[in-house]
Design a protein around this motif. Structure first.
Motif, PDB file in Angstrom:
ATOM      1  N   THR A  75       0.846  -1.186   0.000  1.00  9.65           N
ATOM      2  CA  THR A  75       0.000   0.000   0.000  1.00  9.65           C
ATOM      3  C   THR A  75       0.884   1.241   0.000  1.00  9.65           C
ATOM      4  O   THR A  75       2.047   1.188   0.426  1.00  9.65           O
ATOM      5  N   LYS A  77      -0.150   3.907   1.638  1.00  4.74           N
ATOM      6  CA  LYS A  77      -0.832   4.663   2.689  1.00  4.74           C
ATOM      7  C   LYS A  77       0.101   5.160   3.797  1.00  4.74           C
ATOM      8  O   LYS A  77      -0.186   6.153   4.458  1.00  4.74           O
ATOM      9  N   PHE A  97       0.349  -5.161  11.644  1.00  6.19           N
ATOM     10  CA  PHE A  97       0.034  -4.364  10.457  1.00  6.19           C
ATOM     11  C   PHE A  97      -1.388  -4.658   9.968  1.00  6.19           C
ATOM     12  O   PHE A  97      -2.110  -3.747   9.548  1.00  6.19           O
ATOM     13  N   SER A  98      -1.789  -5.928  10.029  1.00  8.05           N
ATOM     14  CA  SER A  98      -3.150  -6.294   9.644  1.00  8.05           C
ATOM     15  C   SER A  98      -4.177  -5.605  10.546  1.00  8.05           C
ATOM     16  O   SER A  98      -5.203  -5.101  10.070  1.00  8.05           O
ATOM     17  N   ASN A 101      -4.391  -1.856   9.682  1.00 11.40           N
ATOM     18  CA  ASN A 101      -5.236  -1.654   8.504  1.00 11.40           C
ATOM     19  C   ASN A 101      -6.712  -1.785   8.855  1.00 11.40           C
ATOM     20  O   ASN A 101      -7.551  -1.010   8.386  1.00 11.40           O
ATOM     21  N   TYR A 102      -7.026  -2.786   9.671  1.00  9.31           N
ATOM     22  CA  TYR A 102      -8.422  -3.047  10.046  1.00  9.31           C
ATOM     23  C   TYR A 102      -9.020  -1.876  10.829  1.00  9.31           C
ATOM     24  O   TYR A 102     -10.173  -1.500  10.619  1.00  9.31           O
ATOM     25  N   TYR A 104      -8.011   1.305  10.889  1.00 12.39           N
ATOM     26  CA  TYR A 104      -7.503   2.595  10.413  1.00 12.39           C
ATOM     27  C   TYR A 104      -8.568   3.686  10.377  1.00 12.39           C
ATOM     28  O   TYR A 104      -8.242   4.863  10.316  1.00 12.39           O
TER      29      TYR A 104
END
Length: 214
Positions: A75, A77, A97-98, A101-102, A104
């Motif tokens: 990404t 981002k 990191f997952s 992202n979830y 965010y």
């Protein structure tokens, strides 16, 4: 040509069934697939750590390191400085990191003087209240569900037979409330889950409060 196509389709189908069969009944086959994924992950992290080292020794430019970061994260981002040093101490980086992202929608990235940090979109107290409301909705949903089940088992027939409740009206309102019930549960799961994960990442990623100056 039709026969050839048919034979190819048969072999493709058998191959798929064979892989499925091995996945279900062969622990060793599942282990080997998992190892392949781990090997791929290790190669990616090794390459990125090499890029971090090169950047810290001024062997590559910021733009090059940013592109390396984009490739590694999948990404554009996040700013490269967000993980440059931190990643070395995150043994469960992929999970962190997952989760970032979830969650965010409750967290934002702020870049000041080419250095990035994370900040909550709302005050931490507000996010905690969102999580609390989600828990309350789940609790009330369970109570309402149990109440409806008890009512239908022990009282519904009596109310219908005495015509205190119209069957068609009851069916309509039950359908309407069921849809509303499902919507509330989904919203509570969505926002409550994201709020909870966002709060759990505070110490790991040093997430700052909304009212911090920077």
């Amino acid at each position: 040509m039709e026969w050839a196509k048919f034979i190819i389709e048969v072999f493709v189908g058998l191959g798929f069934l064979g892989v499925t069969f091995k996945w279900i009944f062969s622990p060793r086959f599942r282990l080997e697939l998992t190892k392949k994924n781990f090997k791929k992950d290790k190669l990616e992290i090794d390459n990125y750590l090499d890029s971090c080292d090169q950047f810290n020794r001024n062997l590559i430019h910021p733009v090059q390191f940013q592109y390396a970061t984009n490739i590694f994260l999948g990404t554009t981002k996040f700013h490269y400085s967000l993980f440059n040093e931190r990643i070395k101490n995150l043994w469960n980086f992929k999970k962190v990191f997952s989760e970032l992202n979830y969650s965010y929608s409750f967290i934002k990235q702020v870049v000041v003087n080419n250095q990035a940090h994370l900040k909550y979109v709302f005050k931490e107290k507000t996010i905690k209240n969102i999580r609390l409301v989600a828990v309350i909705i789940f609790f009330l949903a369970v109570l309402v569900y149990l109440g409806v089940v008890i009512f239908e088992i022990f009282f519904l027939n009596e109310f219908l037979s005495s015509q205190q409740i119209n069957k068609n009206d009851y069916t309509f309102y039950k359908l309407f409330l069921t849809v509303l019930y499902v919507i509330l549960i989904l919203m509570a799961s969505f926002f409550g889950g994201k709020a909870s994960v966002a709060l759990s990442l505070k110490d790991t990623l040093d997430i700052r409060e909304k009212n911090d100056e920077n």
